[in-house]
Design a protein around this motif. Structure first.
Motif, PDB file in Angstrom:
ATOM      1  N   LEU A  83       0.826  -1.203   0.000  1.00 36.15           N
ATOM      2  CA  LEU A  83       0.000   0.000   0.000  1.00 36.15           C
ATOM      3  C   LEU A  83       0.861   1.254   0.000  1.00 36.15           C
ATOM      4  O   LEU A  83       0.513   2.258  -0.639  1.00 36.15           O
ATOM      5  N   GLY A  84       1.984   1.218   0.694  1.00 37.53           N
ATOM      6  CA  GLY A  84       2.877   2.372   0.679  1.00 37.53           C
ATOM      7  C   GLY A  84       3.457   2.647  -0.694  1.00 37.53           C
ATOM      8  O   GLY A  84       3.752   3.804  -1.031  1.00 37.53           O
ATOM      9  N   LYS A  85       3.623   1.610  -1.504  1.00 35.21           N
ATOM     10  CA  LYS A  85       4.180   1.778  -2.846  1.00 35.21           C
ATOM     11  C   LYS A  85       3.100   2.104  -3.886  1.00 35.21           C
ATOM     12  O   LYS A  85       3.385   2.758  -4.886  1.00 35.21           O
ATOM     13  N   GLU A  86       1.899   1.632  -3.667  1.00 36.16           N
ATOM     14  CA  GLU A  86       0.833   1.782  -4.667  1.00 36.16           C
ATOM     15  C   GLU A  86      -0.323   2.585  -4.088  1.00 36.16           C
ATOM     16  O   GLU A  86      -1.490   2.224  -4.250  1.00 36.16           O
ATOM     17  N   TRP A  87      -0.011   3.668  -3.402  1.00 38.96           N
ATOM     18  CA  TRP A  87      -1.051   4.468  -2.777  1.00 38.96           C
ATOM     19  C   TRP A  87      -2.024   5.039  -3.800  1.00 38.96           C
ATOM     20  O   TRP A  87      -3.243   5.028  -3.594  1.00 38.96           O
ATOM     21  N   SER A 132       1.173   3.788  10.663  1.00 36.75           N
ATOM     22  CA  SER A 132       1.423   5.226  10.773  1.00 36.75           C
ATOM     23  C   SER A 132       1.727   5.844   9.415  1.00 36.75           C
ATOM     24  O   SER A 132       1.294   6.966   9.119  1.00 36.75           O
ATOM     25  N   HIS A 133       2.442   5.116   8.578  1.00 39.08           N
ATOM     26  CA  HIS A 133       2.750   5.615   7.238  1.00 39.08           C
ATOM     27  C   HIS A 133       1.478   5.760   6.408  1.00 39.08           C
ATOM     28  O   HIS A 133       1.306   6.748   5.663  1.00 39.08           O
ATOM     29  N   LYS A 182      -3.723  11.603   5.387  1.00 40.97           N
ATOM     30  CA  LYS A 182      -3.898  12.988   5.814  1.00 40.97           C
ATOM     31  C   LYS A 182      -3.259  13.973   4.843  1.00 40.97           C
ATOM     32  O   LYS A 182      -3.679  15.131   4.768  1.00 40.97           O
ATOM     33  N   SER A 183      -2.262  13.524   4.102  1.00 41.24           N
ATOM     34  CA  SER A 183      -1.635  14.422   3.131  1.00 41.24           C
ATOM     35  C   SER A 183      -2.579  14.758   1.984  1.00 41.24           C
ATOM     36  O   SER A 183      -2.426  15.786   1.321  1.00 41.24           O
TER      37      SER A 183
END
Length: 766
Positions: free
Chosen positions: A538-542, A754-755, A761-762
């Motif tokens: 998920l962090g890579k394919e947000w 957290s990431h 939120k960004s």
């Protein structure tokens, strides 16, 4: 009387107290009154057994010449016995005592003197009464209960000799070899198989080091014979009349053999180099696949299918301890690949569609459905999940061991196509689902009732997705935009898009973070491993995740454009006007929302016939839209949750969970699972989707959560709900960790969560 003496002996052995009389007395007391076969003949042929009626007739037909002279007072015990007890009941009590004494003789909780006395009794039984021959003889009797008890007692005796004397019982070995080699002409094969299975189960209770030595002594003489028996029984003619009933002798033999194969599979982890008989199921699994497709009774098919499921979920002891995903033992990796290739080969030949799934077989405790439950036309969901998991794990093993995408792409697409067709034929779409179910939704629909299977299946598809992604990254040529869009479309069409799968699951649990917390704490599922891998992805394919969330909003009719609604649009909707309003919302969504160029499967491009067809098949009708909005209304409304308890700082509220833990630790976990309550005007919960209120509610309060401000363009309901669920999970884990109530160190998991929160939120800074 003999029965009273046996009952007193049973009480003494059960209590573990020393026996009052000499060993010869007790060896005569539990000596079986069975006519012995001729010396050297332990082939389990049927022999006359005591009559079920008490009296002198049983005594006249029984040869008591092998009873020791020291027990002359017991030689006529059957004749003197009370008429209320028949010889069969006495024999069952004797068999129970034999098994119990063998267990007590190995227990460290029993005094040494008492254990030595038990050992002396069995030395007398073996040397003078030849109790092993009598037990072997009882294996072939028509009385199922006597045969079962004899196999259990004989297994305990053989295992006891292996442990205490470091030797295998010669009579039992000779009898077993004769029965297996003589199949199908020999008698007593089921009893032989049951005994061997029971010995293996006894051995697996030992410590790893001790079990390995016993297993080698037990299986080495039978290794080649068991492989030959495997070939003989599985190549047998199963369409004959012998297999029309699950209660026939032939079916009984096959069921006993399935139990033996399961025990051999479990015993495999005890040996660094497994024997051939422990590997044969993997190497020659095609025999089992053919039997599943034959006309044998359904109960046997089901046992074979569940055995295959255990094979694909099997991990060696090293893998189980380290938690590593893939198999490191060379022989196990080789065997898994052989099994996977055979399974995928038949799946691509429409093997799945040729297996009828009976609905009655899944009823608990009976073959008939419960009153009021209509099972006509229903499929056995247990078998459906097992077959699906076998195929998915086979794909995972095959793809993991492939070097290039070209080696596996064709087989994978074909197998997934067959699996999706299988799910559509036998799956049960939920009432809230769109009739044309999205391919990625089938996973949660099929596996939702079985948590451990669901996460194994989800993990397999996630690993397949990651493997394809790595192969594409390793390729020399960078894919063009058209190739990339085609790949994304195939991922959705193949039903293995990880973001779709995760979001469909969150929908099914109503975005309840406490359900995820239960999965994380549970040791019965692989959810922790799945979630860590998915959060890394998920962090890579947000952006791809956001695109999928956008599609979910448009699909459910909740996606809105930038323009805030007029006052009349915010008015409350009556029950009659709701479907039309949903249709209008869906149409407006299709016209006003910007196309999602990063997700071509959801927005078909001109000239791409496959994508266009996909988009048409996934569009919503008026009735379907209403049903889907009803599904949204059924979700848990967290805005209405009342604060059940306020902690000392006054800033946190506790929420009720759906499940009630059965212990104190679970109760503490339930009370600690909570969310952060903020009193400021920026509480993000105010933008959640809430069900329409009844007639007469204030006009300004309805549907304002969908588009309440010009500052949000457009509202992403699914994105908010999913990320909010993960945020609540993060808060609950942190709270449990601070109070030392979490069962393991979740630091890495909290970092990933957290990431995700930061990325969320960004996009919509408060």
């Amino acid at each position: 009387m003999k029965i009273s003496l046996l009952q007193q002996m049973y009480k003494d052995v059960l209590a573990g107290v020393p026996l009052a009389r000499e060993s010869h007395h007790y060896s005569s007391l539990i000596n079986l009154c069975v006519e012995q076969p001729p010396e050297g003949d332990e082939s389990c042929h049927q022999k006359p057994l005591p009559s079920p009626a008490g009296g002198s007739e049983s005594h006249q037909d029984t040869d008591m010449s092998d009873v020791v002279a020291a027990a002359d007072d017991l030689s006529n015990s059957f004749a003197n016995m009370s008429s209320s007890f028949c010889p069969r009941e006495v024999m069952l009590l004797q068999l129970t005592l034999i098994k119990m004494m063998l267990a007590k003789a190995q227990s460290q909780e029993i005094e040494l003197h008492t254990r030595q006395q038990y050992c002396e009794i069995f030395v007398l039984l073996l040397k003078e009464a030849k109790i092993d021959s009598k037990l072997i003889h009882l294996l072939g009797c028509d009385d199922r209960l006597l045969s079962h008890m004899a196999s259990q007692s004989l297994a305990s005796l053989v295992y006891f000799q292996l442990k205490e004397e470091d030797a295998l019982n010669a009579r039992w070995l000779r009898s077993s070899l004769g029965a297996l080699l003589g199949f199908p002409g020999s008698a007593g094969v089921p009893g032989c198989l049951r005994t061997l299975t029971a010995i293996l189960k006894e051995t697996l209770k030992d410590a790893p080091g001790a079990a390995a030595g016993v297993l080698k002594k037990l299986l080495a003489p039978l290794d080649a014979v068991l492989e030959g028996f495997y070939n003989a029984i599985l190549l047998h003619h199963f369409d004959s009349h012998h297999y029309t009933s699950p209660y026939s002798e032939a079916a009984n033999t096959l069921i006993s053999f399935i139990d033996l194969l399961e025990a051999l599979l479990a015993s495999r982890m005890e040996l660094e180099l497994p024997l051939r008989c422990q590997r044969i199921l993997f190497l020659k699994v095609s025999y089992v696949l053919n039997i599943i497709n034959s006309s044998i009774p359904y109960v046997i098919k089901k046992k074979f299918i569940l055995l295959l499921k255990k094979c694909v979920l099997y991990k060696s002891r090293e893998d189980a301890k380290s938690g590593s995903l893939f198999l490191q033992t060379p022989s196990l990796c080789e065997d898994m690949l052989a099994l996977s290739n055979a399974v995928l080969q038949v799946v691509n030949l429409s093997w799945l569609n040729q297996i009828p799934l009976s609905g009655k077989s899944s009823c608990f405790g009976s073959s008939e459905a419960a009153p009021g439950h209509d099972s006509q036309g229903a499929s056995d969901q247990t078998v459906l999940r097992a077959l699906s998991l076998v195929v998915l794990k086979a794909l995972e093993f095959k793809i993991h061991n492939s070097a290039t995408e070209a080696e596996i792409k064709g087989d994978f697409e074909s197998s997934m196509c067959q699996l999706l067709m299988f799910w559509r034929s036998h799956g049960k779409p939920s009432p809230q689902s769109h009739p044309a179910v999205h391919p990625c939704e089938w996973l949660s629909l099929v596996f939702m009732e079985q948590d451990d299977d669901m996460w194994e299946a989800a993990k397999a598809l996630l690993l397949i997705y990651l493997k394809f992604d790595r192969l594409q990254c390793d390729a020399a040529d960078k894919p063009s935009q058209k190739e990339e869009e085609s790949r994304k479309f195939l991922v959705h069409a193949g039903g293995y898009n990880p973001h779709c799968i995760f979001l469909f699951f969150l929908e099914k649990i109503a975005f309840d973070s406490t359900v995820l917390l239960d999965f994380l704490i549970s040791s019965e599922t692989c959810f922790l491993e799945y979630l860590v891998r998915y959060l890394k992805l998920l962090g890579k394919e947000w952006q791809q995740f956001v695109d999928v969330c956008t599609y979910f909003d448009s699909r459910h009719g909740t996606f809105r454009s930038v323009r805030p609604p007029h006052r009349e649009e915010r008015s409350c909707l009556s029950g009659e006007s709701l479907p039309n309003a949903v249709c209008e919302t869906e149409a407006r969504s299709a016209m006003c929302s910007a196309p999602c160029h990063n997700c071509p499967v959801f927005t078909a491009q001109q000239g791409d016939n496959g994508a266009a067809a996909w988009n048409r098949s996934d569009s919503l009708t008026a009735a379907d839209s209403a049903a889907l909005l009803g599904a949204l209304q059924s979700l848990v409304n967290y805005d209405s949750s009342e604060d059940s308890e306020v902690e000392s700082d006054g800033k946190e509220c506790l929420v009720n969970t759906k499940q009630s833990p059965s212990n104190n630790e679970g109760e503490v976990r339930r009370r600690e699972t909570g969310c952060s309550c903020r009193d400021d005007d920026q509480n993000p919960r105010t933008s959640q989707v809430s069900p329409p209120k009844p007639k007469g509610c204030p006009a300004s309060s309805c549907w304002t959560c969908m588009a309440s401000s010009d500052k949000i363009a457009p509202l992403r309901v699914m994105l908010y709900k999913s990320t909010k669920c993960l945020e609540e999970l993060q808060e609950a884990i942190s709270r449990l960790q601070r109070r030392n109530l979490f069962p393991y160190n979740p630091s890495a998991l909290l970092k990933l969560l957290s990431h995700v929160e930061k990325m969320s939120k960004s996009m919509n800074p408060q």
